[in-house]
Design a protein around this motif. Sequence first.
Motif: not given
Length: 390
Positions: A66-72
Amino acid sequence: MRLFKSNSVTVDEVEKALMKVLDPHSGKPLPSSQRLDSLVVSPGGDVFAALTATPDTLKDDERLRYEVEQVIQSVRKVGAVNVVLTSHSEHPKPSQPKSQPVPKAPPARKSSPPSPPGAQSAAANLTIPGVGAMIAVASAKGGVGKSTVAINLAIALSKLGLRVGVLDADVYGPSLPTMTDTVEANPSSTPSGKLKPIEAMGLKLMSIGYVSDIDAPMVWRGPVVMSALTQMMKDVDWGELDVLILDTPPGTGDVQLTLAQRMKLSGAIIVSTPQEVALADVRRGVAMFRKTEVPVLGLVENMAWFEDPVSQNRTYLFGEGGARRMAEVLEIPFLGEVPLVQKIREGGDSGQPAAAEDVASAEVFRTLAEGVLERLSKSESKPAPEIIFE
């Protein structure tokens, strides 16, 4: 890890943004933690990322996803974002240094984490909203013209008045963009983040070829392939379809098993040539679908004969009637013969499939489409079983 560059947002820009995301187990920045298994950036700016997970850490890994998705998504010029978790049994669980605090991540979005390979997935019997029948077009051997049959069959079904989509599930050798003259097409995204299929010739199309460098090889492990395929089926806004044709890669490997186990397939069509070397593999293909309880709608004999355009004489270059006899032996329907015709070959290369333009070829595939619909009406899809290898 395969990296595909883009004219809009670049892989370097995405990796730079991910440097501020710390792996909760090693404490290292994600790009240097060996957890970023694959990162693909399409020419249109859409991003696909795969993170390596383990069965014991799925809860933490889902938060990381989830964190990676938000950062991208926060990176400028990024379009649709798909981040998936994959498991590799050969990767041991990462050790967590005592001196390194575990960073907090936002709560996971409400979705079920993927099951480890070999387990019955929560996505088993998955249906796609708005999609009616899902038909896999398969071949146990490469080079028999499976993709040619798949796209021309889809066009023939469309001409019969059905709403048809085609998913190019051959992630290692996607041919749909070339065969439909949509190589330069870039899928856009909906407000909800789903990809919109490319529309051409009355069909809705989706292929890994639309979101990757067409000249670069797909050096992906099996779990990455399976996750990417599942994502392409679930996260594409197909709309309302009567039939979704799935053009699978040759063989009986990860992709076929993923489709059979996770998707509620209405049936499978096997494509072969008449020659013995191809027919020997038909048995394995039929056996695989039977083992996974996917109805085999029938066998198609491609390149059945060559017809001289001047004399109209037929020459059986690869033997005569081999697929028909094999269908009788295996007790499956024989759906028909497709001749070796120059217009069919040229149509695939030019991006104008023969079923869309050539009258004689269109009639061949219309007959095939009618046979498929007849078999489909008689066949009932069964629940996808759990496959256990002993």
